[in-house]
Enzyme design. Structure first.
Site, mmCIF file in Angstrom:
data_model
loop_
_atom_site.group_PDB
_atom_site.id
_atom_site.type_symbol
_atom_site.label_atom_id
_atom_site.label_comp_id
_atom_site.label_asym_id
_atom_site.label_seq_id
_atom_site.Cartn_x
_atom_site.Cartn_y
_atom_site.Cartn_z
ATOM 1 N N ASP A 1 0.850 -1.182 0.000
ATOM 2 C CA ASP A 1 0.000 0.000 0.000
ATOM 3 C C ASP A 1 0.889 1.236 0.000
ATOM 4 O O ASP A 1 2.055 1.175 0.426
ATOM 5 C CB ASP A 1 -0.907 0.006 1.234
ATOM 6 C CG ASP A 1 -2.165 0.848 1.039
ATOM 7 O OD1 ASP A 1 -3.264 0.280 1.062
ATOM 8 O OD2 ASP A 1 -2.046 2.076 0.871
ATOM 9 N N ASP B 1 4.264 1.882 -4.500
ATOM 10 C CA ASP B 1 3.450 2.511 -5.527
ATOM 11 C C ASP B 1 3.329 1.510 -6.675
ATOM 12 O O ASP B 1 4.286 1.278 -7.415
ATOM 13 C CB ASP B 1 4.109 3.807 -6.001
ATOM 14 C CG ASP B 1 3.349 4.492 -7.122
ATOM 15 O OD1 ASP B 1 2.302 3.950 -7.561
ATOM 16 O OD2 ASP B 1 3.783 5.563 -7.567
ATOM 17 N N ASN C 1 -6.340 -6.020 -5.006
ATOM 18 C CA ASN C 1 -7.446 -5.225 -4.504
ATOM 19 C C ASN C 1 -7.261 -3.723 -4.692
ATOM 20 O O ASN C 1 -8.251 -2.987 -4.749
ATOM 21 C CB ASN C 1 -7.654 -5.521 -3.020
ATOM 22 C CG ASN C 1 -8.592 -4.538 -2.374
ATOM 23 O OD1 ASN C 1 -9.801 -4.580 -2.554
ATOM 24 N ND2 ASN C 1 -8.016 -3.593 -1.616
ATOM 25 N N TYR D 1 -14.693 4.877 -14.099
ATOM 26 C CA TYR D 1 -14.585 3.791 -13.126
ATOM 27 C C TYR D 1 -15.179 2.501 -13.686
ATOM 28 O O TYR D 1 -14.588 1.421 -13.549
ATOM 29 C CB TYR D 1 -15.299 4.195 -11.837
ATOM 30 C CG TYR D 1 -15.168 3.190 -10.720
ATOM 31 C CD1 TYR D 1 -13.941 2.945 -10.118
ATOM 32 C CD2 TYR D 1 -16.286 2.478 -10.267
ATOM 33 C CE1 TYR D 1 -13.815 2.022 -9.087
ATOM 34 C CE2 TYR D 1 -16.167 1.550 -9.241
ATOM 35 C CZ TYR D 1 -14.930 1.329 -8.655
ATOM 36 O OH TYR D 1 -14.819 0.407 -7.648
ATOM 37 N N LYS E 1 -13.367 -1.217 -14.325
ATOM 38 C CA LYS E 1 -13.806 -2.462 -13.687
ATOM 39 C C LYS E 1 -14.343 -3.465 -14.708
ATOM 40 O O LYS E 1 -14.254 -4.676 -14.498
ATOM 41 C CB LYS E 1 -14.845 -2.155 -12.616
ATOM 42 C CG LYS E 1 -14.260 -1.412 -11.417
ATOM 43 C CD LYS E 1 -13.117 -2.194 -10.766
ATOM 44 C CE LYS E 1 -12.579 -1.495 -9.528
ATOM 45 N NZ LYS E 1 -11.515 -2.277 -8.844
ATOM 46 N N THR F 1 -16.723 2.077 2.410
ATOM 47 C CA THR F 1 -15.272 2.245 2.412
ATOM 48 C C THR F 1 -14.935 3.722 2.567
ATOM 49 O O THR F 1 -15.807 4.584 2.427
ATOM 50 C CB THR F 1 -14.662 1.736 1.088
ATOM 51 O OG1 THR F 1 -15.183 2.533 0.010
ATOM 52 C CG2 THR F 1 -14.983 0.269 0.859
#
Length: 246
Positions: A37, A53, A80, A145, A149, A180
């Site tokens: 992360d 990164d 993820n 987005y 996906k 989230t």
């Protein structure tokens, strides 16, 4: 539970949200876990926290190699990490298109490419990608987005076909609107956060936002050795959003 005893898992975007819930669940069920992360300050003790990164190929390769070395190999990869985008087709410029596709799609290739040699040596190799309900239905103001996906959906199927002969299972989860930090920021920016939150809940037939823990449970189920015959599947965790009309 100990279904992941002796297995090593790598979770990208594991510093918050779905990634953090997934890393915690895998660890609680016996896996050794490494987290990639940009922000690692909140990674719990007992996990290998690697600041990385994933848009940087060299840094990604180095981080994956370090994870495999420290954990003694890799058995499970959870791709993820991702970022959101708001707007119709004219709402994001070329720079934003390149950035979102880089993080949400190309980075899956970067991380997986680095992990493949280690996964090929595992007897229980599994990859789980985080897709989205917007890969299946049209949602307003999510053009970029949704495109990213939709690509994750197609990529998951292609990867499953490519690596079946390697003994590597590849699946995905497709969450609906999930509680989230990104969704929280969207609500905070709304003119009427309470009304916006109710609208998000109402578009899912079960009437509530998906929780990060619920998505983590689905990811763990697909990654588990007990799911040894499941590959090329996209598990929808969306409260009925994509398949029910009440």
């Amino acid at each position: 539970m100990s279904e992941f005893n002796g297995l090593a898992a790598l979770v990208t975007g594991g510093g918050s949200g779905i990634g953090a819930a997934t890393a915690a669940l895998l660890r609680n069920r016996g896996a050794q876990v490494a987290v990639l992360d940009l922000h690692t300050d909140n990674i719990p003790d007992g996990m290998l926290a690697l600041r990385c990164d994933i848009t940087d190929s060299a840094a990604t390769a180095q981080a994956v190699a370090r994870a495999a070395d420290r954990l003694g190999g890799l058995d499970i990869l959870v791709n993820n990490a991702g970022i959101g985008a708001v707007g119709d087709i004219s709402g994001n410029d070329d720079t934003e298109w390149a950035r979102v596709l880089d993080v949400n799609v190309t980075a899956i290739a970067r991380v997986t490419r680095a992990a493949l040699p280690h996964l090929r040596r595992s007897a229980h190799a599994a990859i789980v990608n985080t897709c989205s309900a917007v890969a299946f239905i049209g949602v307003r103001d999510r053009a970029l987005y949704s495109a990213s996906k939709g690509a994750v959906h197609a990529l998951t199927l292609a990867m499953a076909a490519d690596h079946a002969a390697d003994g590597i299972r590849v699946n995905a989860v497709a969450p609906g609107t999930t509680d989230t930090p990104w969704v929280s920021r969207l609500l905070d920016a709304a003119d009427d956060p309470a009304t916006a939150a109710e609208s998000l809940r109402a578009r899912q037939p079960l009437g509530h936002l998906v929780s990060a823990d619920e998505v983590a449970h689905a990811i763990a189920s697909l990654a588990a050795p007990a799911a040894a015959s499941t590959t090329g599947a996209v598990l929808r965790v969306d409260g009925g959003m994509t398949s029910l009309r009440l």
